[in-house]
Design an enzyme around this catalytic site. Structure first.
Site, mmCIF file in Angstrom:
data_model
loop_
_atom_site.group_PDB
_atom_site.id
_atom_site.type_symbol
_atom_site.label_atom_id
_atom_site.label_comp_id
_atom_site.label_asym_id
_atom_site.label_seq_id
_atom_site.Cartn_x
_atom_site.Cartn_y
_atom_site.Cartn_z
ATOM 1 C CB ILE A 174 -1.069 -0.021 1.306
ATOM 2 C CG1 ILE A 174 -0.111 -0.050 2.459
ATOM 3 C CG2 ILE A 174 -2.034 -0.906 1.132
ATOM 4 C CD1 ILE A 174 -1.284 0.119 3.461
ATOM 5 C CB THR A 205 -7.933 -0.730 16.643
ATOM 6 O OG1 THR A 205 -7.732 -1.458 17.953
ATOM 7 C CG2 THR A 205 -6.783 0.415 16.906
ATOM 8 C CG ASP A 206 -11.035 -1.573 21.016
ATOM 9 O OD1 ASP A 206 -10.124 -1.962 20.616
ATOM 10 O OD2 ASP A 206 -11.819 -2.334 21.737
ATOM 11 C CD GLU A 207 -5.218 -2.874 20.844
ATOM 12 O OE1 GLU A 207 -3.884 -2.507 21.251
ATOM 13 O OE2 GLU A 207 -5.702 -3.820 20.186
ATOM 14 C CE1 TYR A 213 -2.468 -1.895 15.252
ATOM 15 C CE2 TYR A 213 -3.345 -2.433 17.291
ATOM 16 C CZ TYR A 213 -3.710 -2.296 16.106
ATOM 17 O OH TYR A 213 -4.750 -2.440 15.590
ATOM 18 C CE LYS A 242 -5.317 1.073 12.205
ATOM 19 N NZ LYS A 242 -5.708 0.730 10.950
#
Length: 342
Positions: free
Chosen positions: A62, A124-126, A158, A162
């Site tokens: 990508i 993500t909820d993170e 990570y 995000k």
């Protein structure tokens, strides 16, 4: 909105491939181009059996602007799943997470802006950090939940990468009119998940005669959702979501890691105490919990896998009957964990 040709980045990975299977099964008018780098987490076997006239796999990065622009020019929409996503790996080497999750997203949204293509961003909820445990409640869950208005407080390389990609998308919507939506989902489980992740690692350990492993005390709470429910939610957002909006995807599936592991042992005919406690992950988030009210009320989505035990049994059955899918990688995955005392 209707689409004839969509690109699914990371479509040979766990959550992305389940979405591709969902689209092929339920939307026969749609052609899917999968763009996947086929790193260790991507697997051609995840797309096995899908008709060639409906699904085309392009092996590529990508971050490759020329390739991305060539594909996006002929697409109606891009659904961006591709990501480096394993917290433990990000703590060892953050660099691939910065490259894929931030630089890769910038390449995609610039291409979608250039060709005025609809874009949906999987997050993500993170990105929201963690929530306090509720020691007085079963499973240590309930109480406060993440909403689309929750502040970003990422804990790991990570989750911070995000969060960065989410903010890029929001800026491109406001500054350049990108036709985009974002979804932040809770922890997925189900078929095709790489065996480095918590649930499939425990299942394949038991199937391999290896004692399962639990980080620390196991009190950390995750809000589990079956990947099939996630796929349905993403399609609903892609086709009916309001441009510029963020939707949280969750199925009220809060369980702490200890209870999940003990349930796996029980469902697989083992003693619920037959596991080893190993050192905890640095900065391990305590609790995630999603408030999906907006998705349910505005777009009419409801989860189908509402009984976690049933969904977990479904997942155990899949790994049991697909040993050829995971067996070759098992020893290497466990050796990598052993190096870190986990």
């Amino acid at each position: 909105m209707t689409f004839k040709n969509i690109i699914v980045t990371g479509g040979a990975g766990f959550i992305g491939s389940n979405f591709v299977h969902y689209v092929v099964k339920h939307h026969p008018e749609v052609h899917v181009t999968v763009l996947d780098k086929l790193t260790y987490a991507g697997n051609k076997a995840n797309l096995a059996g899908l008709p060639a006239e409906r699904v085309e796999l392009i092996v590529g990065d990508i971050c490759d602007q020329t390739l991305v622009e060539r594909l996006v020019a002929d697409a109606d929409a891009v659904v961006h799943y591709a990501a480096e996503s394993h917290n433990d790996n990000s703590l060892i080497d953050p660099t691939p997470f910065i490259q894929t999750n931030i630089v890769g997203t910038s390449v995609l949204i610039n291409a979608c802006r250039k060709f005025d293509v609809r874009y949906h961003h999987i997050s993500t909820d993170e990105v929201y950090g963690d929530l306090p445990l509720r020691e007085d409640l079963p499973g240590h869950g309930e109480g406060e939940k993440f909403t689309p208005e929750s502040p970003y407080r990422p804990s790991s390389p990570y989750s911070s990468s995000k969060a960065s990609s989410d903010l890029l998308v929001r800026a491109w919507v406001r500054s350049f009119g990108l036709r985009a939506t974002i979804s932040n989902c809770s922890n997925n489980y189900g078929p095709y998940q790489h065996i480095e992740k918590f649930i499939p690692r425990q299942i394949t350990n038991i199937l391999s005669g290896i004692q399962p492993k639990l980080y620390g005390t196991g009190k950390n709470v995750r809000d589990w959702i079956h990947t099939n429910d996630h796929s349905r939610a993403v399609w609903q957002i892609l086709t009916k979501g309001k441009i510029g909006e963020t939707y949280l995807i969750g199925a009220d599936g809060e369980q702490n890691n200890k209870d999940v592991l003990e349930l796996i042992l029980k469902l697989m005919g083992k003693s619920s105490s037959d596991y080893e406690q190993v050192k905890d992950r640095p900065g391990h988030d305590l609790r995630y919990a999603i408030d999906a009210t907006k998705l349910r009320t505005e777009l009419g989505w409801q989860p189908e896998f509402t009984d976690f035990e049933t969904g977990l049994q479904h997942t155990i059955d899949w790994y049991t009957t697909h040993e050829d899918w995971w067996r070759a990688e098992k020893a290497a995955v466990e050796a990598k964990y052993a190096q870190n005392g986990q």
